[in-house]
Design a protein around this motif. Structure first.
Motif, PDB file in Angstrom:
ATOM      1  N   VAL A  93       0.833  -1.197   0.000  1.00  0.00           N
ATOM      2  CA  VAL A  93       0.000   0.000   0.000  1.00  0.00           C
ATOM      3  C   VAL A  93       0.871   1.251   0.000  1.00  0.00           C
ATOM      4  N   ASN A  94       1.916   1.226   0.804  1.00  0.00           N
ATOM      5  CA  ASN A  94       2.807   2.384   0.892  1.00  0.00           C
ATOM      6  C   ASN A  94       3.457   2.704  -0.456  1.00  0.00           C
ATOM      7  N   GLU A  95       3.783   1.650  -1.211  1.00  0.00           N
ATOM      8  CA  GLU A  95       4.403   1.844  -2.522  1.00  0.00           C
ATOM      9  C   GLU A  95       3.441   2.499  -3.518  1.00  0.00           C
ATOM     10  N   TRP A  96       2.127   2.333  -3.304  1.00  0.00           N
ATOM     11  CA  TRP A  96       1.132   2.876  -4.217  1.00  0.00           C
ATOM     12  C   TRP A  96       0.663   4.280  -3.846  1.00  0.00           C
ATOM     13  N   ILE A  97       0.934   4.689  -2.618  1.00  0.00           N
ATOM     14  CA  ILE A  97       0.491   6.016  -2.184  1.00  0.00           C
ATOM     15  C   ILE A  97       1.053   7.091  -3.124  1.00  0.00           C
ATOM     16  N   GLY A  98       0.181   7.979  -3.571  1.00  0.00           N
ATOM     17  CA  GLY A  98       0.603   9.048  -4.469  1.00  0.00           C
ATOM     18  C   GLY A  98       0.440   8.734  -5.940  1.00  0.00           C
ATOM     19  N   THR A  99       0.081   7.481  -6.271  1.00  0.00           N
ATOM     20  CA  THR A  99      -0.162   7.129  -7.671  1.00  0.00           C
ATOM     21  C   THR A  99      -1.340   7.956  -8.191  1.00  0.00           C
ATOM     22  N   PRO A 100      -1.215   8.621  -9.330  1.00  0.00           N
ATOM     23  CA  PRO A 100      -2.314   9.461  -9.831  1.00  0.00           C
ATOM     24  C   PRO A 100      -3.524   8.641 -10.266  1.00  0.00           C
ATOM     25  N   TYR A 101      -4.671   9.286 -10.247  1.00  0.00           N
ATOM     26  CA  TYR A 101      -5.893   8.632 -10.694  1.00  0.00           C
ATOM     27  C   TYR A 101      -5.932   8.592 -12.222  1.00  0.00           C
ATOM     28  N   ARG A 102      -6.325   7.460 -12.781  1.00  0.00           N
ATOM     29  CA  ARG A 102      -6.491   7.328 -14.216  1.00  0.00           C
ATOM     30  C   ARG A 102      -7.595   6.304 -14.481  1.00  0.00           C
ATOM     31  N   SER A 103      -8.689   6.742 -15.023  1.00  0.00           N
ATOM     32  CA  SER A 103      -9.837   5.876 -15.264  1.00  0.00           C
ATOM     33  C   SER A 103      -9.478   4.725 -16.201  1.00  0.00           C
ATOM     34  N   GLY A 104      -9.890   3.524 -15.819  1.00  0.00           N
ATOM     35  CA  GLY A 104      -9.665   2.345 -16.644  1.00  0.00           C
ATOM     36  C   GLY A 104      -8.274   1.757 -16.536  1.00  0.00           C
ATOM     37  N   SER A 105      -7.405   2.331 -15.728  1.00  0.00           N
ATOM     38  CA  SER A 105      -6.025   1.840 -15.608  1.00  0.00           C
ATOM     39  C   SER A 105      -5.800   1.158 -14.269  1.00  0.00           C
ATOM     40  N   ALA A 106      -4.714   0.383 -14.197  1.00  0.00           N
ATOM     41  CA  ALA A 106      -4.379  -0.332 -12.970  1.00  0.00           C
ATOM     42  C   ALA A 106      -2.872  -0.515 -12.877  1.00  0.00           C
ATOM     43  N   LYS A 108       1.056   1.698 -11.580  1.00  0.00           N
ATOM     44  CA  LYS A 108       1.587   2.786 -10.760  1.00  0.00           C
ATOM     45  C   LYS A 108       1.813   4.058 -11.554  1.00  0.00           C
ATOM     46  N   ARG A 109       1.551   3.999 -12.842  1.00  0.00           N
ATOM     47  CA  ARG A 109       1.548   5.232 -13.648  1.00  0.00           C
ATOM     48  C   ARG A 109       0.201   5.934 -13.539  1.00  0.00           C
ATOM     49  N   GLY A 110      -0.810   5.197 -13.083  1.00  0.00           N
ATOM     50  CA  GLY A 110      -2.145   5.729 -12.929  1.00  0.00           C
ATOM     51  C   GLY A 110      -3.133   4.599 -12.727  1.00  0.00           C
ATOM     52  N   THR A 111      -4.107   4.807 -11.843  1.00  0.00           N
ATOM     53  CA  THR A 111      -5.074   3.747 -11.567  1.00  0.00           C
ATOM     54  C   THR A 111      -6.393   4.326 -11.081  1.00  0.00           C
ATOM     55  N   ASP A 112      -7.480   3.631 -11.370  1.00  0.00           N
ATOM     56  CA  ASP A 112      -8.758   4.005 -10.784  1.00  0.00           C
ATOM     57  C   ASP A 112      -8.959   3.178  -9.519  1.00  0.00           C
ATOM     58  N   CYS A 113     -10.104   3.347  -8.857  1.00  0.00           N
ATOM     59  CA  CYS A 113     -10.294   2.720  -7.543  1.00  0.00           C
ATOM     60  C   CYS A 113     -10.287   1.193  -7.618  1.00  0.00           C
ATOM     61  N   SER A 114     -11.032   0.625  -8.565  1.00  0.00           N
ATOM     62  CA  SER A 114     -11.096  -0.832  -8.660  1.00  0.00           C
ATOM     63  C   SER A 114      -9.783  -1.411  -9.180  1.00  0.00           C
ATOM     64  N   GLY A 115      -9.110  -0.662 -10.050  1.00  0.00           N
ATOM     65  CA  GLY A 115      -7.805  -1.108 -10.533  1.00  0.00           C
ATOM     66  C   GLY A 115      -6.790  -1.184  -9.404  1.00  0.00           C
ATOM     67  N   PHE A 116      -6.843  -0.218  -8.516  1.00  0.00           N
ATOM     68  CA  PHE A 116      -5.949  -0.223  -7.354  1.00  0.00           C
ATOM     69  C   PHE A 116      -6.229  -1.419  -6.453  1.00  0.00           C
ATOM     70  N   VAL A 117      -7.497  -1.654  -6.147  1.00  0.00           N
ATOM     71  CA  VAL A 117      -7.858  -2.751  -5.251  1.00  0.00           C
ATOM     72  C   VAL A 117      -7.490  -4.107  -5.860  1.00  0.00           C
ATOM     73  N   THR A 118      -7.806  -4.296  -7.127  1.00  0.00           N
ATOM     74  CA  THR A 118      -7.474  -5.578  -7.759  1.00  0.00           C
ATOM     75  C   THR A 118      -5.961  -5.795  -7.810  1.00  0.00           C
ATOM     76  N   SER A 119      -5.206  -4.731  -8.032  1.00  0.00           N
ATOM     77  CA  SER A 119      -3.745  -4.842  -8.085  1.00  0.00           C
ATOM     78  C   SER A 119      -3.178  -5.239  -6.719  1.00  0.00           C
ATOM     79  N   ILE A 120      -3.692  -4.614  -5.649  1.00  0.00           N
ATOM     80  CA  ILE A 120      -3.222  -4.932  -4.300  1.00  0.00           C
ATOM     81  C   ILE A 120      -3.538  -6.384  -3.951  1.00  0.00           C
TER      82      ILE A 120
END
Length: 206
Positions: A93-106, A108-120
């Motif tokens: 989680v700490n490594e992902w903090i600060g990753t910008p929001y990007r719809s449809g992506s998953a 560390k260059r950009g992720t949306d909410c579900s992309g972040f959760v599925t990646s974790i």
């Protein structure tokens, strides 16, 4: 004459040794050496029950290095940890903090909410979740808000008639981590007016 007297004393002392046994002093528990690295920093519950959250995998005993680890993340995330949370989850989680929001992506260059959760979940637990927050809700066992634990998912919707639109991962003390449209991956509080108003349910992955 003196030698005879000394010999008599020696004979008497030898005889008494057969009737009296001197026991070695027992070790005082309070003075025994104590190794901090082997100490359990978290006492078990009186009834012997252990944490049932499958995502909290820390060992029962903690080293000094462990305590420093949890203290660091407790301060970094501004949450009160119980020192039994999954280390890999906290680090990832700490490594992902600060990753910008990007719809449809998953990524560390950009992720949306579900992309972040599925990646974790994929990276930490090896679990493949559904890609959208709405379908992800079907993957979980619904739990009460006061029973939510570290690693559980929290879902949001804007009104009872609207579908789920947002998801995050619960940490501690009412805090959760998520990818917000206005700030990317961050830690927020369920007590914030916006999230308190839109909170829908919590779920645990089976």
């Amino acid at each position: 004459m003196k030698n005879i007297i000394l010999s008599c004393f020696a004979v008497v002392a030898l005889g008494l040794s057969y009737f009296y046994e001197v026991k070695p002093a027992e070790a005082n528990p309070e003075t025994q050496n104590f190794t901090f690295e082997n100490a359990s920093l978290i006492p078990f519950a009186p009834d012997g029950n252990h944490n049932t959250n499958p995502f909290e995998k820390a060992a029962n005993t903690l080293t000094y290095k462990d305590s420093l680890f949890y203290k660091y993340y407790s301060q970094n995330f501004a949450v009160k940890l119980e020192y039994n949370e999954d280390k890999e989850l906290l680090e990832t989680v700490n490594e992902w903090i600060g990753t910008p929001y990007r719809s449809g992506s998953a990524s560390k260059r950009g992720t949306d909410c579900s992309g972040f959760v599925t990646s974790i979940y994929k990276e930490v637990y090896g679990i493949n979740l559904s890609r959208s927050s709405r379908s992800m809700f079907q993957d979980v066992k619904r739990i009460k808000k006061d029973s939510v634990q570290t690693g559980d998912l929290v879902f949001f919707r804007r009104s009872p008639k609207q579908p789920i639109y947002h998801v995050g991962i619960y940490l501690k003390n009412g805090k959760f981590v998520h990818s917000a449209t206005n700030g990317g991956v961050m830690i927020s509080s369920l007590k914030q007016a916006y999230y308190q108003r839109n909170y829908y349910a919590a779920g645990r992955v089976n």
